[in-house]
Design an enzyme around this catalytic site. Structure first.
Site, PDB file in Angstrom:
ATOM      1  N   ASP A 149       0.920  -1.147   0.136  1.00  0.00           N
ATOM      2  CA  ASP A 149       0.036  -0.191   0.121  1.00  0.00           C
ATOM      3  C   ASP A 149       0.864   1.412  -0.105  1.00  0.00           C
ATOM      4  OD1 ASP A 149      -1.917   1.437   2.888  1.00  0.00           O
ATOM      5  OD2 ASP A 149       0.303   0.905   2.924  1.00  0.00           O
ATOM      6  N   GLU A 199      -4.180  13.007   8.472  1.00  0.00           N
ATOM      7  CA  GLU A 199      -4.662  14.150   7.543  1.00  0.00           C
ATOM      8  C   GLU A 199      -5.425  15.152   7.825  1.00  0.00           C
ATOM      9  OE1 GLU A 199      -4.559  10.790   7.134  1.00  0.00           O
ATOM     10  OE2 GLU A 199      -3.723  10.278   5.255  1.00  0.00           O
ATOM     11  N   HIS A 234     -13.741   2.999   2.617  1.00  0.00           N
ATOM     12  CA  HIS A 234     -14.700   2.524   1.774  1.00  0.00           C
ATOM     13  C   HIS A 234     -15.288   3.599   0.859  1.00  0.00           C
ATOM     14  CE1 HIS A 234     -17.538   0.024   0.006  1.00  0.00           C
ATOM     15  NE2 HIS A 234     -18.669   0.912   0.360  1.00  0.00           N
ATOM     16  N   THR A 235     -15.634   4.897   1.604  1.00  0.00           N
ATOM     17  CA  THR A 235     -16.399   6.082   1.009  1.00  0.00           C
ATOM     18  C   THR A 235     -15.124   7.118   0.512  1.00  0.00           C
ATOM     19  OG1 THR A 235     -16.346   7.471   3.007  1.00  0.00           O
ATOM     20  CG2 THR A 235     -18.560   6.049   2.478  1.00  0.00           C
ATOM     21  N   MET A 263     -14.108   9.624   2.094  1.00  0.00           N
ATOM     22  CA  MET A 263     -14.127  10.996   2.300  1.00  0.00           C
ATOM     23  C   MET A 263     -14.516  11.001   3.724  1.00  0.00           C
ATOM     24  SD  MET A 263     -18.061  11.857   0.619  1.00  0.00           S
ATOM     25  CE  MET A 263     -17.804  11.392  -1.149  1.00  0.00           C
ATOM     26  N   SER A 264     -14.546  12.328   4.245  1.00  0.00           N
ATOM     27  CA  SER A 264     -15.170  12.573   5.551  1.00  0.00           C
ATOM     28  C   SER A 264     -15.873  14.064   5.797  1.00  0.00           C
ATOM     29  CB  SER A 264     -13.959  12.485   6.784  1.00  0.00           C
ATOM     30  OG  SER A 264     -12.936  13.672   6.265  1.00  0.00           O
TER      31      SER A 264
END
Ligand SMILES: Nc1ncnc2c1ncn2[C@@H]1O[C@H](COP(=O)(O)OP(=O)(O)OP(=O)(O)O)[C@@H](O)[C@H]1O
Ligand SMILES: [K+]
Ligand SMILES: [Mg+2]
Length: 680
Positions: free
Chosen positions: A309, A350, A380-381, A383-384
């Protein structure tokens, strides 16, 4: 490579040899012998030979002296095999003792009220259960394994990793796990306990290096079955010999037959097999890698593809917000404000860095509205964000995910920004308020140094490297080019990572995966070799079958080398052992039958003294060859990066041919000594 101060003992250091000799006798316990069919058969035969020899001695028979010697050497064969295993285990024990010394009999500060880290009760760590919250303060040794739920601190992990520089451990993100036995240098942490007493990482490590919990790998079991089958074949061969003998008018004493049986069965590899496995594990521990199974080590020797990764593995992983780049018509300030609000409760590295940048560069001081609903980041999405009480919703995330959210492709201007950031190897996070794109946050990350050369080395070993990342294709391509991987997969969700591994496996390839995040856990579990970084999350460490204490993704090179060496050593010594047995058959038979068939004298190329001395010499040779090969079993056959088939060919030649020739020379030499000393 080995940064540990623990003693690096020579192959035959006295502090290992002494205890190993004792251990060799202790391993005569039938339960211990039963694990090894060949050596178990040898022990049974030794017992039979002892009884026969004693009977012969009591009857003052002609074979008494040689019989007793044969029985003695047969027992030596068993003891030497036990000794080989004990030496291998002994080397691990020294290491285990070093770990045990760091294991604290500590007490834990168990929190009484969750959320309040001032009220705690000091309890014996043995009584602390999984899920309880403990406080660790500067100067404390962390009493057990856990996950940081609150705080950030620097931790000295040298007791485990040998690395003296302190590392940061903090809640959220991929650096949240702490290991029992390490020490807090500064600040404090609230840690949720993740290990049962006696099952901590350190406990497992100790059990591992001691070989206590070593289980046979499927390959070892397969080889055991083959060796057992060979044993059976030679049993039949030996049983039919008296028939031939009586037919030709000779009789072969039973004690010769049982001795012959032991010299023919694969005692050499049978005796060294477990030492080879233990030594492989030990080499791995020396490279600061903990293997949960021997199978993973073997698989590492055959790896075709390595998946890594990106963030935290190829790059340092502390992606930091570097700039806010607004869309046309939006001010820096406006973008920074939205980014800040969306990140106030985001405890990923981040998120924290975005808050930090907004405060530092724009002097913003936003505090979280208690009624705001925070939407945490998920792989999975991708985003936040946050839903504010007055109905405004702010999101930040990967550009493709944000385009889907806003229901339209990104505007040309924003797309250009995203592309520019991506092409520079940075991660663009698109920010939108009520689905209107406000601009882009530039997250910067740095490729770890010297990683390029290591990937080139993997390529020479025939291993393809593939980087997988949740980032966009442009960023991925830039980092992939900089790091020198062969291929990459971008915009990957955990499901996509898993899918990629399954596809490679379905095509018949063995896959290794390096990762550190919880989102890597399924992939780490699915891979044939899953290397979790020690800095990673508990979920990743649980899922992997290898843990790299140095958290160095290029460690896989060492792991592959250890695996290859293990496979090659086992293959070479098996070849040698079987070739040896075949050769012995032809070396001894003429001597046994030469009285009945003088014509066999032609075959008796070795001109052994007598049938007695032939059989005794063979038994002695058979026992000594185990001892002679212990160094090769422990150190491993020399390995140079080359194609597997070339190596196999070379080894078959050397060890196969060697195995055929050595017995003739060895038995002849011993026969001369036996003759000289009038032993038979
Ligand atoms: N805190 C965050 N809030 C919103 N979006 C984020 C956040 N962190 C990362 N992202 C976005 O989600 C994407 C996927 O993140 P994820 O952690 O799954 O993968 P990655 O870190 O980019 O790569 P890797 O698989 O190597 O860890 C990132 O590329 C980024 O665009
Ligand atoms: K043998
Ligand atoms: Mg990640």
């Amino acid at each position: 490579m080995n940064k540990h101060s623990s003693p690096s003992l020579g192959l035959f250091a006295p502090e290992i040899l002494g205890p190993a000799m004792m251990q060799a006798f202790r391993k005569l316990d039938p339960r211990s012998l039963a694990r090894n069919p060949v050596i178990f058969s040898t022990a049974v035969v030794s017992l039979v030979a002892t009884v026969l020899a004693l009977r012969e001695a009591l009857a003052a028979g002609p074979n008494a002296v040689v019989g007793l010697q044969i029985a003695l050497w047969l027992w030596f064969t068993v003891l030497f095999a036990n000794f080989a295993e004990a030496v291998a285990e002994g080397r691990g024990k020294a290491r285990a003792d070093a770990f045990r010394a760091t294991k604290s009999s500590a007490r834990a500060k168990v929190l009484i009220i969750p959320g309040d880290h001032t009220a705690y009760r000091s309890r014996d760590i043995e009584s602390v259960e999984v899920g309880e919250l403990i406080l660790v303060e500067a100067g404390d040794t962390i009493p057990t394994d856990g996950e940081v739920v609150e705080g950030a601190a620097s931790v000295d992990e040298s007791a485990i990793t040998g690395e003296s520089a302190a590392v940061i451990r903090e809640s959220g993100g991929d650096r949240s796990s702490v290991t029992g036995g390490t020490r807090l240098v500064s600040d404090w942490l609230v840690v949720r306990v993740t290990a049962k007493p006696g099952e901590t990482f350190l406990d497992r490590m100790i059990a591992l290096v001691e070989g206590a919990r070593r289980q046979k790998t499927p390959n070892e079991i397969a080889l055991d079955i083959l060796l057992a089958a060979l044993t059976l074949v030679f049993l039949l061969v030996v049983v039919t010999l008296p028939v031939f003998a009586s037919w030709s008018g000779t009789t072969i004493p039973v004690i010769y037959l049982v001795a012959l049986f032991v010299t023919l069965i694969p005692t050499t590899i049978g005796g060294l097999l477990s030492a080879i496995g233990i030594a492989g594990m030990e080499r791995l521990v020396k490279a600061n890698v903990v293997a949960k199974s021997g199978r993973a080590v073997e698989a590492a020797g055959d790896i075709d593809v390595l998946l890594l990764d990106k963030t935290g593995t190829i790059t340092f992983g502390n992606r930091m917000a570097d700039a806010f780049e607004p869309a046309p018509g939006i001010t820096d300030q406006e973008l920074a404000e939205a980014a800040l609000l969306a990140s106030l409760a985001d405890d990923t590295p981040e998120g924290k860095s975005i808050v930090d940048l907004a405060r530092r560069r724009y002097g913003l001081s936003g505090t979280a509205d208690p009624r705001a609903v925070f939407v945490p980041f998920s792989a999975h999405t991708r985003m936040s964000g946050v839903d504010l009480p007055e109905g405004t919703s702010i999101r930040k995330g990967a550009s493709d995910a944000m385009a889907v959210l806003s229901g339209a492709p990104l505007s040309h201007a924003v797309d250009q920004i995203v592309k520019r950031i991506g092409a520079s190897g940075g991660t663009p996070l698109v920010v939108a308020r009520d689905r209107r794109v406000l601009g882009v946050i530039h997250l910067k990350d740095v490729v770890k140094p010297a990683i390029r050369e290591r990937f080139a080395e993997l390529r020479r070993m025939g291993i393809r490297t593939v980087m997988i990342t949740g980032d966009n294709p442009l960023t991925a391509a830039a980092i992939a080019a900089e790091a020198g991987v062969d291929d990459f997969l971008a915009e990957a969700t955990p499901e996509k990572k898993l899918e990629l591994i399954r596809r490679e496996q379905a095509e018949g390839r063995l896959v290794a995966m390096c990762g550190d995040g919880s989102n890597d856990a399924p992939a780490l579990a699915q891979a044939d070799v899953g290397v979790a970084m020690n800095t990673g999350t508990p979920a990743a460490k649980e899922a992997g079958n290898l843990i790299d204490l140095d958290s160095d993704p290029t460690k896989l090179i060492e792991i592959v080398l250890v695996g290859k060496q293990l496979l090659i050593s086992r293959g070479a010594l098996t070849t040698f052992s079987v070739a040896n047995d075949v050769a012995k058959y032809f070396a001894i038979l003429p001597a046994l039958f030469v009285a009945a068939y003088p014509g066999l004298g032609v075959l008796d190329v070795m001109g052994l003294g007598s049938p007695q001395s032939a059989i005794l010499s063979a038994v002695i040779f058979n026992a000594l060859v185990i001892v002679a090969l212990i160094p090769i079993a422990l150190k491993g056959v020399a390995y140079t990066p080359a194609s597997a088939s070339a190596l196999l060919g070379r080894n078959l030649l050397v060890y196969g041919l060697g195995g055929l020739i050595v017995p003739f020379l060895g038995i002849k030499a011993i026969d001369l000594v036996v003759d000289l000393l009038h032993l038979a």
